[in-house]
Write a protein that holds these residues in place. Sequence first.
Motif, PDB file in Angstrom:
ATOM      1  N   ASP A   1       0.775  -1.283   0.106  1.00 41.81           N
ATOM      2  CA  ASP A   1      -0.125   0.052  -0.030  1.00 41.81           C
ATOM      3  C   ASP A   1       0.825   1.144   0.259  1.00 41.81           C
ATOM      4  O   ASP A   1       0.411   2.325   0.325  1.00 41.81           O
TER       5      ASP A   1
ATOM      6  N   GLY B   1      -4.119  -7.029  -0.424  1.00 43.57           N
ATOM      7  CA  GLY B   1      -5.103  -6.126  -0.777  1.00 43.57           C
ATOM      8  C   GLY B   1      -6.162  -6.575   0.387  1.00 43.57           C
ATOM      9  O   GLY B   1      -6.092  -7.535   1.188  1.00 43.57           O
ATOM     10  N   GLY B   2      -7.233  -5.540   0.407  1.00 47.41           N
ATOM     11  CA  GLY B   2      -8.408  -5.909   1.272  1.00 47.41           C
ATOM     12  C   GLY B   2      -8.034  -5.623   2.927  1.00 47.41           C
ATOM     13  O   GLY B   2      -8.911  -5.606   3.803  1.00 47.41           O
TER      14      GLY B   2
ATOM     15  N   ASP C   1      -4.510   3.404   3.102  1.00 43.62           N
ATOM     16  CA  ASP C   1      -5.800   2.740   3.068  1.00 43.62           C
ATOM     17  C   ASP C   1      -6.378   2.989   1.657  1.00 43.62           C
ATOM     18  O   ASP C   1      -6.656   1.987   1.077  1.00 43.62           O
TER      19      ASP C   1
ATOM     20  N   ARG D   1      -3.985   1.245  -1.095  1.00 41.57           N
ATOM     21  CA  ARG D   1      -4.298  -0.069  -1.263  1.00 41.57           C
ATOM     22  C   ARG D   1      -5.701  -0.405  -1.997  1.00 41.57           C
ATOM     23  O   ARG D   1      -5.684  -1.341  -2.878  1.00 41.57           O
ATOM     24  N   HIS D   2      -6.647   0.310  -1.726  1.00 37.20           N
ATOM     25  CA  HIS D   2      -8.064   0.078  -2.228  1.00 37.20           C
ATOM     26  C   HIS D   2      -8.017   0.546  -3.767  1.00 37.20           C
ATOM     27  O   HIS D   2      -8.493  -0.324  -4.599  1.00 37.20           O
TER      28      HIS D   2
ATOM     29  N   THR E   1      -6.203  -2.385  -5.716  1.00 41.24           N
ATOM     30  CA  THR E   1      -7.055  -3.470  -5.795  1.00 41.24           C
ATOM     31  C   THR E   1      -8.049  -3.219  -7.036  1.00 41.24           C
ATOM     32  O   THR E   1      -8.327  -3.930  -7.797  1.00 41.24           O
ATOM     33  N   LYS E   2      -8.648  -2.157  -7.336  1.00 46.73           N
ATOM     34  CA  LYS E   2      -9.495  -1.982  -8.333  1.00 46.73           C
ATOM     35  C   LYS E   2      -8.608  -1.703  -9.643  1.00 46.73           C
ATOM     36  O   LYS E   2      -9.426  -2.001 -10.927  1.00 46.73           O
TER      37      LYS E   2
ATOM     38  N   TYR F   1      -9.894 -10.490   4.522  1.00 48.66           N
ATOM     39  CA  TYR F   1      -9.384  -9.556   3.492  1.00 48.66           C
ATOM     40  C   TYR F   1      -9.967 -10.080   2.160  1.00 48.66           C
ATOM     41  O   TYR F   1     -10.234  -9.482   1.274  1.00 48.66           O
TER      42      TYR F   1
ATOM     43  N   ARG G   1     -13.419  -9.121   1.747  1.00 50.48           N
ATOM     44  CA  ARG G   1     -13.578  -7.528   1.345  1.00 50.48           C
ATOM     45  C   ARG G   1     -13.286  -7.195   0.054  1.00 50.48           C
ATOM     46  O   ARG G   1     -13.788  -6.261  -0.651  1.00 50.48           O
ATOM     47  N   ILE G   2     -12.261  -7.892  -0.685  1.00 49.88           N
ATOM     48  CA  ILE G   2     -12.252  -7.649  -2.085  1.00 49.88           C
ATOM     49  C   ILE G   2     -13.119  -7.967  -2.980  1.00 49.88           C
ATOM     50  O   ILE G   2     -13.534  -7.155  -3.590  1.00 49.88           O
TER      51      ILE G   2
ATOM     52  N   MET H   1     -15.852  -5.625  -2.822  1.00 47.52           N
ATOM     53  CA  MET H   1     -15.410  -4.165  -3.828  1.00 47.52           C
ATOM     54  C   MET H   1     -15.665  -4.563  -5.095  1.00 47.52           C
ATOM     55  O   MET H   1     -15.365  -3.536  -5.779  1.00 47.52           O
TER      56      MET H   1
END
Length: 394
Positions: free
Chosen positions: A105, A128-129, A138, A141-142, A145-146, A158, A161-162, A165
């Motif tokens: 991150d 990630g997550g 934060d 990192r997100h 992920t995207k 985690y 959470r991914i 998303m």
Amino acid sequence: MKRRKICVVTTSRAEFGLLCGLMKAIKADPALQLQVIASGMHLEVGFGQTWREIEGQGIKIDRKVRMRLTGSSNLANVNSLGLGLKGFGEAMSELKPDILVLLGDRFELLAPAIAALMLQIPIAHIHGGELTEGAIDDAVRHALTKMASLHFPATEIYRRRIIQMGEEPSRVRNFGAPGLDQLHGANLLTKSELESELGFSLEAPVAMVTYHPVTRGEGNVAAQVNSLLGGIRESGIRAIFTMANADAQGATINRRLRVECEASCGRFKWAPHLGHRRYLSCLKYISVMVGNSSSGLTEAPSFRLPVVNVGDRQEGRVRAQNIIDVPCTRKAIERGIAKALSSTFRISLRRMRNPYARHGDGKTSERIKDVLRDTEISAALLKKHFNDIEAGNR
């Protein structure tokens, strides 16, 4: 047979320690070609030019992308990202990797991620997550992920959470934290060897202290460091201090800690660039970790090491029983250290399990490498659909 090119980006000594096993696994697979881009703190004199540690592990660096990190201010880091975006774009245009691997991150990773996105190179993202509610990490990192097509979170929470998303479940694989692989069969230093290399006695009790800037929200970094040092001094414990990262005000923290260590020679040791082997060896022999490093949550549980986690930088992350959360005040830190050193607390950790060690067999990097090797690379991998989930359905 044409080998698949897997390009791994590393920007810091800590991150390289977590990626080293994966790099070696990729290098050893005849179906794969490892490419490495070193950047960020690795290339800066002020952070020890730790790119040498990469080559010391027998890993060739294919490109170096200078970002001129100083840790002086937020604006300086924005300018670093601009340099990095240009440099990573040029490096990847030349290397033409099939997959780009990013871990964690750090804000520096936005530069290679954006470059890969624009050059249509699939991204595989590790760790990630997670949540670190006290840091801009934060949001970084997100965002990664995207932008990524393949995901390797470190816990089941985690992973979910991914998927929440909107990521495709089949592309989200929880194998645990790859950095823990090195604890299996690790050739750690003996206590006497480590003392000799550090020039510092490890006669207990000794703390390892790492304190990074809290990059989200208001805060007086000078007051925070004074509270940290005050709590450690009042506890009576001796300590090894490592370097803060290149986040804004990291340079301020490092200057203050270095001065304190120089003034308290014998009790405090300034050890900014331990390297991964010495760092893990320290975790084996010290009595407590103090500060706000993610290492206290991921690696320290494997050593059943008590951790006094200061402030809210790591708020939101999965925790084992070794974590003692305290606010950044002198008295709270002093009390936290006393609890961590107590026999009652240490006995309570004897059967503790590390939540980041899913399989516990040292083969997480191999599992990730196999997915990188076997995943079909096509336009469909880059074309991401949003995976809707029903309320209450995970």
